[in-house]
Design a protein around this motif. Structure first.
Motif, short mmCIF file in Angstrom:
data_model
loop_
_atom_site.label_atom_id
_atom_site.label_comp_id
_atom_site.label_asym_id
_atom_site.label_seq_id
_atom_site.Cartn_x
_atom_site.Cartn_y
_atom_site.Cartn_z
N UNK A 122 -9.06 7.43 2.37
CA UNK A 122 -9.80 6.18 2.32
C UNK A 122 -9.84 5.66 0.88
N UNK A 123 -10.13 4.37 0.76
CA UNK A 123 -10.52 3.80 -0.52
C UNK A 123 -12.01 3.49 -0.44
N UNK A 141 -0.18 1.14 -2.68
CA UNK A 141 0.09 1.95 -1.49
C UNK A 141 0.48 1.07 -0.30
N UNK A 142 -0.18 -0.08 -0.16
CA UNK A 142 0.18 -1.00 0.93
C UNK A 142 1.63 -1.45 0.78
N UNK A 143 2.02 -1.78 -0.43
CA UNK A 143 3.40 -2.22 -0.67
C UNK A 143 4.39 -1.10 -0.40
N UNK A 144 4.05 0.12 -0.81
CA UNK A 144 4.93 1.26 -0.56
C UNK A 144 5.08 1.51 0.94
N UNK A 145 3.97 1.37 1.68
CA UNK A 145 4.03 1.56 3.12
C UNK A 145 4.90 0.49 3.78
N UNK A 146 4.79 -0.73 3.32
CA UNK A 146 5.62 -1.81 3.87
C UNK A 146 7.09 -1.58 3.58
N UNK A 147 7.39 -1.13 2.36
CA UNK A 147 8.78 -0.84 2.00
C UNK A 147 9.33 0.31 2.84
N UNK A 173 -0.81 10.38 5.74
CA UNK A 173 -1.80 10.29 4.67
C UNK A 173 -1.27 9.38 3.57
N UNK A 174 -2.07 8.40 3.18
CA UNK A 174 -1.64 7.45 2.16
C UNK A 174 -1.71 8.07 0.77
N UNK A 175 -1.13 7.37 -0.20
CA UNK A 175 -0.88 7.99 -1.49
C UNK A 175 -1.95 7.68 -2.53
N UNK A 176 -3.12 7.27 -2.11
CA UNK A 176 -4.15 6.96 -3.09
C UNK A 176 -4.59 8.22 -3.84
N UNK A 177 -4.93 8.05 -5.08
CA UNK A 177 -5.46 9.16 -5.87
C UNK A 177 -6.95 9.26 -5.62
N UNK A 178 -7.36 10.25 -4.84
CA UNK A 178 -8.76 10.35 -4.45
C UNK A 178 -9.40 11.62 -5.03
#
Length: 436
Positions: A122-123, A141-147, A173-178
């Motif tokens: 999550x963010x 991350x949104x742009x990477x997912x779209x690509x 799992x998305x690539x955010x630094x959490x």
């Protein structure tokens, strides 16, 4: 696309779901995403609710990224939970944004939604400065997912499970630094995955328990599964969810078979054994998430329902077939008609689908009868020829009779041709005998 206008284009990059109380945050978020050259849609609070429902369904089914703004009010909102479920089965990339802590929000989420979001980072934006700190990483991350989506083959996604007509990502799992406590979940969403890699569970499930055997009873398979994963399932989800996992494993994964064969097991896990020693568990977990999401969509009582049902025919998922079957008895004839068409696609490989459609030929609503006839025609359901002929000869509504004739022509079998020929000859003879 501008949200305020209420207009809707066929496809947008990002759709934002939210509760009305969070509209000011959503407007700020949308402006930030648009500044990165991405198109954004979210419903306008001033638009008629019936229109909004139709727009939402179309937007979610067409979007690439679905952003769910989860707050104390939206986490319990059934409409937002429905939209999340629809986004999941539509294979959108899902990005949750929490306006409160994970500990507070997770208690309010529905069971299906909680399971769906358990593996996704999550963010969080619930403290001063979070927005400026975390938005760049989110947009990246949104742009990477779209690509990634544009580059991948939509028919076959490497590293995914392919089952029941749906693609399940092994790891979404998305690539955010959490890493910071300020922006991440209070409890690690990856804790279960870490537990699964504990000493002694480092190689394939079957080889751990049944090496050298070609088949085992389902009872033995289930007991071994619960020995490895039972406590972890309860810890990560709940006792009820553990029971759901076992039921789905027996009912849907192994089709009620009392014996599990090695060949059947290998078919389930495909070629993922070497890449992931827990691939069977992960497969079952993804299946459970999809199952709950689909049930949420099927059962939802909202303006999304009819539009959503129309899209369900592309899934041969058992929950879809079961849900569409239930809808054939819905009080709304529009639901029954749309469900009949969707069922002919989702249940095309099931023998009982023809029987279910035949039962609709006596429906009181002419549109339902017409939909059932067209569905039987598309299935080329030859064993239903006599029932279709009966509608062609006896239905009082012209449109239904025409649908029956079209269905017989599509079946294109000797029985259908013979019935058509006989009926045409009789009609011709009767016309000749009528007084001029």
């Amino acid at each position: 696309m501008m949200a305020a206008s209420g207009s809707l284009q066929p496809v947008d990059d990002v759709v934002i779901a939210y509760a009305p109380a969070d509209i000011h945050f959503v407007r700020r978020l949308a402006d930030t995403i648009r500044s990165s050259k991405l198109s954004v849609w979210y419903s306008s609070p001033s638009t008629d609710p019936a229109v909004v429902g139709q727009q939402k369904s179309q937007a979610i089914l067409g979007c690439k990224i679905f952003v769910a703004v989860l707050s104390d009010s939206s986490a319990e909102d059934k409409q937002l939970n429905d939209e999340l479920a629809l986004a999941y089965i539509s294979n959108s990339g899902i990005f949750p944004i929490g306006l409160s802590s994970f500990r507070d929000l997770s208690k309010k989420l529905g069971g299906g939604t909680q399971l769906m979001l358990a593996k996704i980072n999550w963010t969080f934006v619930f403290k001063e400065g979070h927005f400026e700190e975390n938005m760049p990483a989110l947009i990246n991350c949104i742009k990477q997912e779209m690509e990634r989506r544009e580059a991948s083959d939509q028919e076959f996604i490497p590293g995914a499970f392919h089952t029941h007509g749906m693609n399940f990502q092994m790891n979404f799992t998305h690539c955010l630094n959490l890493e910071s406590d300020d922006c991440c979940a209070d409890e690690s969403v990856n804790e279960l995955t870490k537990d699964l890699s504990a000493k002694g569970l480092s190689y394939d499930f079957w080889d751990r328990h049944f090496k050298g055997k070609s088949e085992v009873s389902f009872t033995d398979f289930r007991d071994a599964f619960l020995k490895d994963y039972g406590k972890k399932l309860v810890k990560a989800y709940s006792e009820d969810k553990k029971k759901l996992f076992v039921n789905l494993m027996y009912k849907d994964i192994f089709n009620l078979n009392k014996v599990v064969t090695r060949a059947g097991y290998d078919k389930v896990i495909s070629n993922n054994r070497l890449a992931d020693p827990h691939c069977f568990y992960h497969h079952l977990e993804e299946y459970a998430i999809a199952y709950l999401s689909l049930r949420e969509v099927i059962d939802m009582d909202s303006t999304l329902r009819i539009t959503t049902i129309q899209s369900l025919g592309k899934f041969t998922f058992p929950a879809i077939v079961s849900g569409l079957t239930e809808m054939l008895k819905d009080d709304d004839p529009n639901i029954r008609a749309v469900a009949a068409i969707a069922l002919s696609k989702a249940g095309k490989d099931r023998r009982d689908t023809v029987d279910k459609l035949v039962s609709l030929l006596e429906d009181e609503d002419r549109l339902v009868r017409e939909s059932a006839l067209l569905s039987l025609g598309s299935l080329k359901a030859t064993r239903a020829v006599s029932h279709v002929v009966d509608r062609w000869r006896n239905d009082p509504i012209k449109n239904v009779r025409e649908a029956a004739e079209l269905a017989l022509n599509r079946m294109n079998t000797e029985d259908a041709k013979r019935c058509i020929h006989i009926t045409e000859v009789l009609s011709s003879e009767m016309s000749a005998l009528r007084p001029k």
